[in-house]
Design a protein around this motif. Structure first.
Motif, PDB file in Angstrom:
ATOM      1  N   SER A 146       0.820  -1.212   0.000  1.00  0.00           N
ATOM      2  CA  SER A 146       0.000   0.000   0.000  1.00  0.00           C
ATOM      3  C   SER A 146       0.855   1.264   0.000  1.00  0.00           C
ATOM      4  O   SER A 146       0.323   2.373  -0.095  1.00  0.00           O
ATOM      5  CB  SER A 146      -0.925   0.013   1.213  1.00  0.00           C
ATOM      6  OG  SER A 146      -0.171  -0.052   2.415  1.00  0.00           O
ATOM      7  N   PHE A 147       2.160   1.082   0.098  1.00  0.00           N
ATOM      8  CA  PHE A 147       3.056   2.235   0.032  1.00  0.00           C
ATOM      9  C   PHE A 147       4.455   1.782  -0.377  1.00  0.00           C
ATOM     10  O   PHE A 147       4.825   0.614  -0.245  1.00  0.00           O
ATOM     11  CB  PHE A 147       3.112   2.982   1.367  1.00  0.00           C
ATOM     12  CG  PHE A 147       3.611   2.156   2.524  1.00  0.00           C
ATOM     13  CD1 PHE A 147       4.970   2.053   2.796  1.00  0.00           C
ATOM     14  CD2 PHE A 147       2.717   1.477   3.345  1.00  0.00           C
ATOM     15  CE1 PHE A 147       5.431   1.291   3.859  1.00  0.00           C
ATOM     16  CE2 PHE A 147       3.168   0.712   4.406  1.00  0.00           C
ATOM     17  CZ  PHE A 147       4.525   0.613   4.662  1.00  0.00           C
ATOM     18  N   LEU A 148       5.229   2.723  -0.905  1.00  0.00           N
ATOM     19  CA  LEU A 148       6.653   2.560  -1.171  1.00  0.00           C
ATOM     20  C   LEU A 148       7.376   3.478  -0.195  1.00  0.00           C
ATOM     21  O   LEU A 148       6.972   4.629  -0.004  1.00  0.00           O
ATOM     22  CB  LEU A 148       6.998   2.956  -2.611  1.00  0.00           C
ATOM     23  CG  LEU A 148       6.141   2.354  -3.718  1.00  0.00           C
ATOM     24  CD1 LEU A 148       6.576   2.915  -5.076  1.00  0.00           C
ATOM     25  CD2 LEU A 148       6.212   0.840  -3.718  1.00  0.00           C
ATOM     26  N   THR A 149       8.427   2.993   0.421  1.00  0.00           N
ATOM     27  CA  THR A 149       9.124   3.795   1.434  1.00  0.00           C
ATOM     28  C   THR A 149      10.272   4.561   0.800  1.00  0.00           C
ATOM     29  O   THR A 149      11.249   3.977   0.321  1.00  0.00           O
ATOM     30  CB  THR A 149       9.670   2.907   2.562  1.00  0.00           C
ATOM     31  OG1 THR A 149       8.588   2.212   3.181  1.00  0.00           O
ATOM     32  CG2 THR A 149      10.387   3.755   3.608  1.00  0.00           C
ATOM     33  N   LEU A 150      10.147   5.874   0.778  1.00  0.00           N
ATOM     34  CA  LEU A 150      11.235   6.737   0.345  1.00  0.00           C
ATOM     35  C   LEU A 150      12.133   7.011   1.541  1.00  0.00           C
ATOM     36  O   LEU A 150      11.664   7.512   2.568  1.00  0.00           O
ATOM     37  CB  LEU A 150      10.678   8.057  -0.208  1.00  0.00           C
ATOM     38  CG  LEU A 150      11.713   9.138  -0.553  1.00  0.00           C
ATOM     39  CD1 LEU A 150      12.614   8.685  -1.692  1.00  0.00           C
ATOM     40  CD2 LEU A 150      11.017  10.454  -0.909  1.00  0.00           C
ATOM     41  N   PHE A 151      13.408   6.653   1.416  1.00  0.00           N
ATOM     42  CA  PHE A 151      14.337   6.910   2.518  1.00  0.00           C
ATOM     43  C   PHE A 151      15.390   7.925   2.082  1.00  0.00           C
ATOM     44  O   PHE A 151      15.787   7.995   0.923  1.00  0.00           O
ATOM     45  CB  PHE A 151      14.998   5.616   3.013  1.00  0.00           C
ATOM     46  CG  PHE A 151      15.825   4.888   1.983  1.00  0.00           C
ATOM     47  CD1 PHE A 151      17.171   5.188   1.792  1.00  0.00           C
ATOM     48  CD2 PHE A 151      15.250   3.887   1.199  1.00  0.00           C
ATOM     49  CE1 PHE A 151      17.937   4.514   0.852  1.00  0.00           C
ATOM     50  CE2 PHE A 151      16.013   3.203   0.253  1.00  0.00           C
ATOM     51  CZ  PHE A 151      17.352   3.523   0.085  1.00  0.00           C
ATOM     52  N   TRP A 152      15.820   8.701   3.064  1.00  0.00           N
ATOM     53  CA  TRP A 152      16.772   9.782   2.812  1.00  0.00           C
ATOM     54  C   TRP A 152      17.606   9.996   4.067  1.00  0.00           C
ATOM     55  O   TRP A 152      17.060  10.173   5.152  1.00  0.00           O
ATOM     56  CB  TRP A 152      16.016  11.065   2.450  1.00  0.00           C
ATOM     57  CG  TRP A 152      16.840  12.295   2.335  1.00  0.00           C
ATOM     58  CD1 TRP A 152      18.095  12.412   1.797  1.00  0.00           C
ATOM     59  CD2 TRP A 152      16.474  13.612   2.764  1.00  0.00           C
ATOM     60  NE1 TRP A 152      18.518  13.717   1.864  1.00  0.00           N
ATOM     61  CE2 TRP A 152      17.555  14.470   2.442  1.00  0.00           C
ATOM     62  CE3 TRP A 152      15.329  14.142   3.380  1.00  0.00           C
ATOM     63  CZ2 TRP A 152      17.530  15.832   2.720  1.00  0.00           C
ATOM     64  CZ3 TRP A 152      15.303  15.506   3.662  1.00  0.00           C
ATOM     65  CH2 TRP A 152      16.386  16.342   3.335  1.00  0.00           C
ATOM     66  N   SER A 219       1.930  11.085   6.000  1.00  0.00           N
ATOM     67  CA  SER A 219       1.924  10.823   7.441  1.00  0.00           C
ATOM     68  C   SER A 219       2.783   9.610   7.771  1.00  0.00           C
ATOM     69  O   SER A 219       3.263   8.914   6.872  1.00  0.00           O
ATOM     70  CB  SER A 219       0.487  10.616   7.932  1.00  0.00           C
ATOM     71  OG  SER A 219      -0.145   9.595   7.202  1.00  0.00           O
ATOM     72  N   ASP A 220       2.955   9.350   9.066  1.00  0.00           N
ATOM     73  CA  ASP A 220       3.768   8.238   9.571  1.00  0.00           C
ATOM     74  C   ASP A 220       5.217   8.329   9.094  1.00  0.00           C
ATOM     75  O   ASP A 220       5.848   7.330   8.754  1.00  0.00           O
ATOM     76  CB  ASP A 220       3.158   6.896   9.170  1.00  0.00           C
ATOM     77  CG  ASP A 220       1.780   6.691   9.775  1.00  0.00           C
ATOM     78  OD1 ASP A 220       1.598   7.036  10.964  1.00  0.00           O
ATOM     79  OD2 ASP A 220       0.876   6.223   9.068  1.00  0.00           O
ATOM     80  N   VAL A 221       5.742   9.545   9.081  1.00  0.00           N
ATOM     81  CA  VAL A 221       7.130   9.781   8.699  1.00  0.00           C
ATOM     82  C   VAL A 221       8.039   9.431   9.880  1.00  0.00           C
ATOM     83  O   VAL A 221       7.812   9.875  11.010  1.00  0.00           O
ATOM     84  CB  VAL A 221       7.338  11.253   8.289  1.00  0.00           C
ATOM     85  CG1 VAL A 221       8.817  11.558   8.078  1.00  0.00           C
ATOM     86  CG2 VAL A 221       6.537  11.566   7.026  1.00  0.00           C
ATOM     87  N   LEU A 222       9.054   8.627   9.613  1.00  0.00           N
ATOM     88  CA  LEU A 222      10.047   8.275  10.622  1.00  0.00           C
ATOM     89  C   LEU A 222      11.246   9.203  10.501  1.00  0.00           C
ATOM     90  O   LEU A 222      11.789   9.381   9.406  1.00  0.00           O
ATOM     91  CB  LEU A 222      10.504   6.826  10.436  1.00  0.00           C
ATOM     92  CG  LEU A 222      11.702   6.380  11.280  1.00  0.00           C
ATOM     93  CD1 LEU A 222      11.330   6.324  12.756  1.00  0.00           C
ATOM     94  CD2 LEU A 222      12.238   5.038  10.803  1.00  0.00           C
ATOM     95  N   LEU A 223      11.665   9.790  11.628  1.00  0.00           N
ATOM     96  CA  LEU A 223      12.819  10.685  11.655  1.00  0.00           C
ATOM     97  C   LEU A 223      13.809  10.208  12.707  1.00  0.00           C
ATOM     98  O   LEU A 223      13.408   9.816  13.810  1.00  0.00           O
ATOM     99  CB  LEU A 223      12.389  12.114  11.974  1.00  0.00           C
ATOM    100  CG  LEU A 223      11.450  12.810  10.979  1.00  0.00           C
ATOM    101  CD1 LEU A 223      11.040  14.173  11.511  1.00  0.00           C
ATOM    102  CD2 LEU A 223      12.114  12.944   9.615  1.00  0.00           C
ATOM    103  N   GLU A 240      12.262   8.416   6.738  1.00  0.00           N
ATOM    104  CA  GLU A 240      11.520   7.489   5.893  1.00  0.00           C
ATOM    105  C   GLU A 240      10.120   8.043   5.678  1.00  0.00           C
ATOM    106  O   GLU A 240       9.425   8.369   6.646  1.00  0.00           O
ATOM    107  CB  GLU A 240      11.428   6.097   6.536  1.00  0.00           C
ATOM    108  CG  GLU A 240      12.740   5.346   6.543  1.00  0.00           C
ATOM    109  CD  GLU A 240      12.595   3.913   7.056  1.00  0.00           C
ATOM    110  OE1 GLU A 240      11.477   3.542   7.493  1.00  0.00           O
ATOM    111  OE2 GLU A 240      13.595   3.182   7.024  1.00  0.00           O
ATOM    112  N   LEU A 241       9.719   8.148   4.404  1.00  0.00           N
ATOM    113  CA  LEU A 241       8.415   8.697   4.057  1.00  0.00           C
ATOM    114  C   LEU A 241       7.624   7.636   3.298  1.00  0.00           C
ATOM    115  O   LEU A 241       8.035   7.207   2.207  1.00  0.00           O
ATOM    116  CB  LEU A 241       8.551   9.937   3.174  1.00  0.00           C
ATOM    117  CG  LEU A 241       9.212  11.192   3.750  1.00  0.00           C
ATOM    118  CD1 LEU A 241      10.726  11.080   3.715  1.00  0.00           C
ATOM    119  CD2 LEU A 241       8.771  12.420   2.966  1.00  0.00           C
TER     120      LEU A 241
END
Length: 314
Positions: A146-152, A219-223, A240-241
């Motif tokens: 249901s989502f792809l995780t964009l990491f930076w 939403s649910d962004v990990l920092l 992570e978005l």
């Protein structure tokens, strides 16, 4: 592993090349190195600025950053940083001097199925557009995704003479959608998941920022922010978005990167509607008002219309 899978019959992505290469995308203000391995920005240079010891001002050093997607495909966990993308050009440098330059890089599952990263840079701009496009990937990416995780992530280098002082003003800032700008701890390690929609994330240093702006808040962004133990670095920061994914034949995520100075004038020009200037600490409410509407306009006037140096203006 993914590299081995790429050489077997169960490979998810086509890997024609055996070696990666770097393409430079630049204008008069910024220089970006984009590596075909991962199709990602690997180096950021602010061309009109220098460090305290007169070296190029590099916000992202080669080998000290991460940018890509995580997801499942054909029972494999995919990290796009591990795969070679096919660029749209054979040129080594694309210079946005008189017109914008566009660099496209594609990761092919086959000739009609791919993930594309598209970078667009206009002349004389601190902002680069970054689009992620999936084409006909519905039967490649796991059907229950249901989502792809964009990491930076970036290991933030020391740019000023005093590391301790610079570290006090270096950290992760973020803007809630239609709400305030907040920041993580600047003095200790911290990890946080933000359930509320986020508009942008700023890996902010004392005088310069790297900002990732989303067209559609997520939403649910990990920092994560950690004080670096590595010589010459300040903090290791990571985000992570989750990008919503529905399996349509064409899906596109539009983002922007701002790489530039923490100048109120510049931040207002590029993101007044996004509250980008709020990453600058203007003091308490009445002092903030005085600084915004009296001190800064006078400073900008003297900077633009006189030959006085910053020391005298201040």
């Amino acid at each position: 592993n993914q590299t081995a899978a790429a050489n077997r019959g169960d490979a998810v992505f086509v890997q024609d090349s055996v070696a990666d290469r770097t393409i430079t995308l630049e204008n008069d203000k910024i220089k970006l190195h984009i590596n075909t391995l991962g199709g990602r920005i690997s180096y950021v240079d602010l061309k009109t600025y220098r460090t305290h010891d007169s070296l190029p001002l590099v916000l992202w050093k080669s080998g000290e950053s991460a940018l890509g997607l995580n997801f499942y495909a054909r029972n494999q966990q995919i990290n796009t940083e591990k795969f070679l993308f096919t660029p749209s050009t054979t040129e080594a440098t694309l210079y946005a001097r008189d017109k914008e330059q566009v660099l496209s890089l594609r990761l092919y599952a086959d000739s009609a199925k791919y993930i594309e990263y598209r970078y667009t840079l206009a002349p004389d701009s601190y902002m680069a557009d970054f689009s992620i496009i999936t084409r006909n990937m519905g039967d490649v990416i796991a059907s229950n995704s249901s989502f792809l995780t964009l990491f930076w992530g970036v290991n933030m280098p020391q740019l000023e003479k005093s590391k301790d002082f610079e570290n006090r003003y270096t950290g992760v800032y973020y803007k809630f959608y239609e709400d305030n700008v907040e920041n993580m701890s600047l003095t200790s390690d911290e990890e946080e998941t933000l359930p509320t929609k986020v508009q942008w994330i700023d890996f902010k240093q004392q005088f310069f920022s790297s900002v990732l702006i989303t067209e559609t808040p997520v939403s649910d962004v990990l920092l994560t922010s950690k004080i670096s133990k590595k010589e010459g670095y300040l903090k290791d920061v990571y985000a992570e978005l989750p990008l919503p994914y529905s399996g349509k034949s064409d899906e596109q995520y539009n983002l922007k990167f701002f790489f530039g100075p923490n100048s109120y004038k510049v931040l207002k020009e590029y993101g007044a509607d996004l509250d980008l200037p709020d990453v600058i600490n203007m003091g308490w409410k009445w002092i903030s008002w005085f600084n915004k509407y009296f001190v800064i306009p006078i400073f900008n006037f003297l900077e633009d219309h006189t030959a006085l140096n910053y020391g005298i203006i201040i």
